[in-house]
Scaffold this motif. Structure first.
Motif, PDB file in Angstrom:
ATOM      1  N   GLN A   1       0.804  -1.223   0.000  1.00  0.00           N
ATOM      2  CA  GLN A   1       0.000   0.000   0.000  1.00  0.00           C
ATOM      3  C   GLN A   1       0.839   1.277   0.000  1.00  0.00           C
ATOM      4  O   GLN A   1       0.354   2.323   0.391  1.00  0.00           O
ATOM      5  CB  GLN A   1      -0.931  -0.006   1.223  1.00  0.00           C
ATOM      6  N   TYR A   2       2.074   1.184  -0.465  1.00  0.00           N
ATOM      7  CA  TYR A   2       2.959   2.349  -0.440  1.00  0.00           C
ATOM      8  C   TYR A   2       3.557   2.615  -1.816  1.00  0.00           C
ATOM      9  O   TYR A   2       4.767   2.710  -1.978  1.00  0.00           O
ATOM     10  CB  TYR A   2       4.052   2.149   0.612  1.00  0.00           C
ATOM     11  N   ARG A   3       2.692   2.740  -2.786  1.00  0.00           N
ATOM     12  CA  ARG A   3       3.127   2.949  -4.161  1.00  0.00           C
ATOM     13  C   ARG A   3       3.930   4.240  -4.308  1.00  0.00           C
ATOM     14  O   ARG A   3       4.970   4.265  -4.974  1.00  0.00           O
ATOM     15  CB  ARG A   3       1.906   2.991  -5.079  1.00  0.00           C
ATOM     16  N   GLY A   4       3.454   5.320  -3.690  1.00  0.00           N
ATOM     17  CA  GLY A   4       4.149   6.602  -3.806  1.00  0.00           C
ATOM     18  C   GLY A   4       5.572   6.535  -3.292  1.00  0.00           C
ATOM     19  O   GLY A   4       6.504   7.041  -3.926  1.00  0.00           O
ATOM     20  N   VAL A   5       5.748   5.895  -2.138  1.00  0.00           N
ATOM     21  CA  VAL A   5       7.077   5.762  -1.540  1.00  0.00           C
ATOM     22  C   VAL A   5       7.982   4.910  -2.418  1.00  0.00           C
ATOM     23  O   VAL A   5       9.135   5.270  -2.696  1.00  0.00           O
ATOM     24  CB  VAL A   5       6.975   5.164  -0.120  1.00  0.00           C
ATOM     25  N   ASP A   6       7.457   3.775  -2.876  1.00  0.00           N
ATOM     26  CA  ASP A   6       8.277   2.856  -3.670  1.00  0.00           C
ATOM     27  C   ASP A   6       8.676   3.458  -5.015  1.00  0.00           C
ATOM     28  O   ASP A   6       9.802   3.268  -5.483  1.00  0.00           O
ATOM     29  CB  ASP A   6       7.532   1.533  -3.884  1.00  0.00           C
ATOM     30  N   GLU A   7       7.761   4.180  -5.649  1.00  0.00           N
ATOM     31  CA  GLU A   7       8.093   4.788  -6.941  1.00  0.00           C
ATOM     32  C   GLU A   7       9.055   5.955  -6.783  1.00  0.00           C
ATOM     33  O   GLU A   7       9.898   6.194  -7.646  1.00  0.00           O
ATOM     34  CB  GLU A   7       6.813   5.224  -7.651  1.00  0.00           C
ATOM     35  N   PHE A   8       8.946   6.681  -5.671  1.00  0.00           N
ATOM     36  CA  PHE A   8       9.865   7.802  -5.451  1.00  0.00           C
ATOM     37  C   PHE A   8      11.271   7.317  -5.145  1.00  0.00           C
ATOM     38  O   PHE A   8      12.241   8.067  -5.288  1.00  0.00           O
ATOM     39  CB  PHE A   8       9.366   8.694  -4.305  1.00  0.00           C
ATOM     40  N   ARG A   9      11.408   6.053  -4.729  1.00  0.00           N
ATOM     41  CA  ARG A   9      12.743   5.494  -4.504  1.00  0.00           C
ATOM     42  C   ARG A   9      13.606   5.624  -5.760  1.00  0.00           C
ATOM     43  O   ARG A   9      14.787   5.979  -5.682  1.00  0.00           O
ATOM     44  CB  ARG A   9      12.639   4.010  -4.144  1.00  0.00           C
ATOM     45  N   MET A  10      13.024   5.298  -6.909  1.00  0.00           N
ATOM     46  CA  MET A  10      13.771   5.377  -8.155  1.00  0.00           C
ATOM     47  C   MET A  10      14.144   6.812  -8.483  1.00  0.00           C
ATOM     48  O   MET A  10      15.270   7.104  -8.895  1.00  0.00           O
ATOM     49  CB  MET A  10      12.958   4.762  -9.293  1.00  0.00           C
ATOM     50  N   ALA A  11      13.186   7.715  -8.303  1.00  0.00           N
ATOM     51  CA  ALA A  11      13.462   9.132  -8.551  1.00  0.00           C
ATOM     52  C   ALA A  11      14.589   9.620  -7.654  1.00  0.00           C
ATOM     53  O   ALA A  11      15.502  10.331  -8.095  1.00  0.00           O
ATOM     54  CB  ALA A  11      12.194   9.957  -8.311  1.00  0.00           C
ATOM     55  N   ALA A  12      14.550   9.214  -6.373  1.00  0.00           N
ATOM     56  CA  ALA A  12      15.585   9.621  -5.422  1.00  0.00           C
ATOM     57  C   ALA A  12      16.942   9.056  -5.816  1.00  0.00           C
ATOM     58  O   ALA A  12      17.973   9.733  -5.701  1.00  0.00           O
ATOM     59  CB  ALA A  12      15.207   9.184  -4.011  1.00  0.00           C
ATOM     60  N   ALA A  13      16.966   7.801  -6.280  1.00  0.00           N
ATOM     61  CA  ALA A  13      18.229   7.186  -6.704  1.00  0.00           C
ATOM     62  C   ALA A  13      18.827   7.952  -7.880  1.00  0.00           C
ATOM     63  O   ALA A  13      20.037   8.218  -7.916  1.00  0.00           O
ATOM     64  CB  ALA A  13      18.002   5.725  -7.087  1.00  0.00           C
ATOM     65  N   PHE A  14      18.002   8.335  -8.842  1.00  0.00           N
ATOM     66  CA  PHE A  14      18.496   9.088  -9.994  1.00  0.00           C
ATOM     67  C   PHE A  14      18.896  10.517  -9.606  1.00  0.00           C
ATOM     68  O   PHE A  14      19.756  11.118 -10.244  1.00  0.00           O
ATOM     69  CB  PHE A  14      17.448   9.110 -11.105  1.00  0.00           C
ATOM     70  N   MET A  15      18.278  11.062  -8.554  1.00  0.00           N
ATOM     71  CA  MET A  15      18.701  12.365  -8.030  1.00  0.00           C
ATOM     72  C   MET A  15      20.120  12.271  -7.470  1.00  0.00           C
ATOM     73  O   MET A  15      20.945  13.180  -7.670  1.00  0.00           O
ATOM     74  CB  MET A  15      17.744  12.837  -6.935  1.00  0.00           C
ATOM     75  N   VAL A  16      20.396  11.177  -6.775  1.00  0.00           N
ATOM     76  CA  VAL A  16      21.739  10.981  -6.223  1.00  0.00           C
ATOM     77  C   VAL A  16      22.761  10.880  -7.350  1.00  0.00           C
ATOM     78  O   VAL A  16      23.866  11.441  -7.265  1.00  0.00           O
ATOM     79  CB  VAL A  16      21.785   9.719  -5.333  1.00  0.00           C
ATOM     80  N   VAL A  17      22.414  10.179  -8.428  1.00  0.00           N
ATOM     81  CA  VAL A  17      23.300  10.097  -9.591  1.00  0.00           C
ATOM     82  C   VAL A  17      23.588  11.489 -10.120  1.00  0.00           C
ATOM     83  O   VAL A  17      24.738  11.834 -10.437  1.00  0.00           O
ATOM     84  CB  VAL A  17      22.679   9.217 -10.695  1.00  0.00           C
ATOM     85  N   ALA A  18      22.558  12.317 -10.210  1.00  0.00           N
ATOM     86  CA  ALA A  18      22.725  13.688 -10.708  1.00  0.00           C
ATOM     87  C   ALA A  18      23.676  14.493  -9.828  1.00  0.00           C
ATOM     88  O   ALA A  18      24.510  15.262 -10.322  1.00  0.00           O
ATOM     89  CB  ALA A  18      21.366  14.386 -10.781  1.00  0.00           C
ATOM     90  N   ILE A  19      23.578  14.297  -8.514  1.00  0.00           N
ATOM     91  CA  ILE A  19      24.435  15.023  -7.583  1.00  0.00           C
ATOM     92  C   ILE A  19      25.909  14.723  -7.834  1.00  0.00           C
ATOM     93  O   ILE A  19      26.776  15.575  -7.630  1.00  0.00           O
ATOM     94  CB  ILE A  19      24.038  14.674  -6.124  1.00  0.00           C
ATOM     95  N   HIS A  20      26.199  13.529  -8.320  1.00  0.00           N
ATOM     96  CA  HIS A  20      27.587  13.132  -8.564  1.00  0.00           C
ATOM     97  C   HIS A  20      28.047  13.390 -10.000  1.00  0.00           C
ATOM     98  O   HIS A  20      29.177  13.050 -10.351  1.00  0.00           O
ATOM     99  CB  HIS A  20      27.768  11.653  -8.210  1.00  0.00           C
ATOM    100  N   ILE A  21      27.173  13.992 -10.818  1.00  0.00           N
ATOM    101  CA  ILE A  21      27.545  14.296 -12.204  1.00  0.00           C
ATOM    102  C   ILE A  21      27.354  15.771 -12.553  1.00  0.00           C
ATOM    103  O   ILE A  21      28.061  16.317 -13.390  1.00  0.00           O
ATOM    104  CB  ILE A  21      26.730  13.413 -13.185  1.00  0.00           C
ATOM    105  N   ALA A  22      26.398  16.435 -11.883  1.00  0.00           N
ATOM    106  CA  ALA A  22      26.049  17.828 -12.213  1.00  0.00           C
ATOM    107  C   ALA A  22      25.598  17.950 -13.669  1.00  0.00           C
ATOM    108  O   ALA A  22      26.219  18.639 -14.470  1.00  0.00           O
ATOM    109  CB  ALA A  22      27.219  18.766 -11.930  1.00  0.00           C
TER     110      ALA A  22
END
Length: 342
Positions: free
Chosen positions: A5-26
């Motif tokens: 019952q936590y679709r929003g949380v689980d889907e945002f995990r991927m977005a957050a992971a790609f945000m971290v990638v962005a932080i290390h590439i600019a």
């Protein structure tokens, strides 16, 4: 808790992971340094606090609600985190040795292992574990005590992070931060950064606000955080840019909005986000090496948007492959066990 019952949380995990990638590439630096800062090093700073809050909500929260008696979930989570941290440490060990970043003495080794991380992105693992332990320890006194301590620690951390240029003008604070930075290179660690967001995640189990309040609160606090980030960046007072005074307010409303998104997300999202977080620096190194070998550095690497897209794509594909291998391995183990019992 029913994780279906936590679709929003689980889907945002991927977005957050790609945000971290962005932080290390600019990625947006090829367009504008200021725009890249606002998006990557301000807006995307919600990524790591989100992961802290997930841990607080699903792991630490149930334990705190049961007065520390419900520890099975905490022990399981810590075993998994230690395994991942040690595995990732071994994975990046050759890179550290080759680049000359291997600790030169025992003190530097302990500093890296417990605070800075054994590679630049791995600081998260000791931070979430230390933060969780500290929070559980203080919460035994009272939740209010844990809240006060966490808020004070976070504010102190902010002054040693994005507002450091002003804080160091105060002699007493400057001397104190100098001593802290001999133990940890930054204040974004398990003592000053993690506890507040883990606690916020844990307390979200009990306290919820209406969706309307959360939407307006999210918008207002997010705009104020962008203003805070831009001001500290323009004034050139940042030691680092992981912590802002407005970040907890943003996360408070954002996490509740994500919890309101019900339904079942694709199951592999949870595992993939972890693999992407752990493996993407290795993918960055690999792609840069291949680009240099092929003579395509200008096209693949100097263009940071293309580099970011490639790193995300390759990291995702590797993560999916590992998920598939892990699933098949578990199925084979189950079959062998069933066959043996027969």
């Amino acid at each position: 808790m029913d994780r279906k019952q936590y679709r929003g949380v689980d889907e945002f995990r991927m977005a957050a992971a790609f945000m971290v990638v962005a932080i290390h590439i600019a990625p947006l630096s090829i367009v504008s340094d200021r725009l890249d800062f606002l998006i990557t090093y301000c807006a995307f700073r919600v990524a790591v606090p989100f992961f802290f809050m997930v841990t607080g909500y699903f792991v630490i929260g149930p334990c705190m609600a049961d007065n520390g008696r419900h520890t099975a979930g905490v022990r399981k989570y810590y075993r998994k985190s230690i395994f991942l941290y040690l595995g990732a440490t071994l994975l990046f060990l050759p890179v550290n040795i080759y680049s000359g970043n291997f600790p030169q003495n025992l003190w530097d080794g302990l500093k890296c292992f417990f605070f800075d991380g054994t590679f630049y992105h791995l600081w998260y693992f000791p931070a979430v574990m230390i933060g969780g332990v500290l929070l559980l320890f203080v919460s035994k006194i009272s939740i209010k005590c844990a809240a006060v301590v966490s808020v004070i620690a976070y504010c102190f951390g902010v002054l040693g992070d994005s507002w450091y240029g002003l804080a160091k003008e105060i002699p007493l604070l400057n001397e104190l931060y100098d001593k802290i930075f001999t133990i940890s290179s930054y204040t974004r660690n398990g003592v000053f950064f993690a506890p507040l967001f883990i606690l916020m995640g844990a307390l979200t189990c009990k306290q919820r606000f209406s969706k309307k309040i959360c939407k307006y609160g999210m918008i207002i606090s997010f705009l104020l955080m962008l203003a805070e980030g831009y001001a500290t960046y323009t004034w050139n007072i940042q030691k680092h840019n992981s912590m802002y005074f407005m970040l907890p307010f943003v996360m408070f409303f954002l996490f509740q909005l994500l919890l309101d998104v019900k339904g079942s997300a694709v199951r592999w999202l949870r595992g993939c986000s972890t693999w992407i977080y752990v493996l993407h620096p290795a993918v960055i190194i690999l792609l840069r090496g291949l680009a240099k070998f092929a003579g395509r550095t200008k096209w693949m690497i100097d263009n940071t948007l293309i580099e970011y897209a490639l790193v995300c794509l390759v990291s995702l594909l590797i993560s999916l492959a590992l998920q598939l291998l892990w699933k098949r391995g578990k199925q084979r183990c189950i079959k062998k066990t069933e066959h043996g019992s027969n």
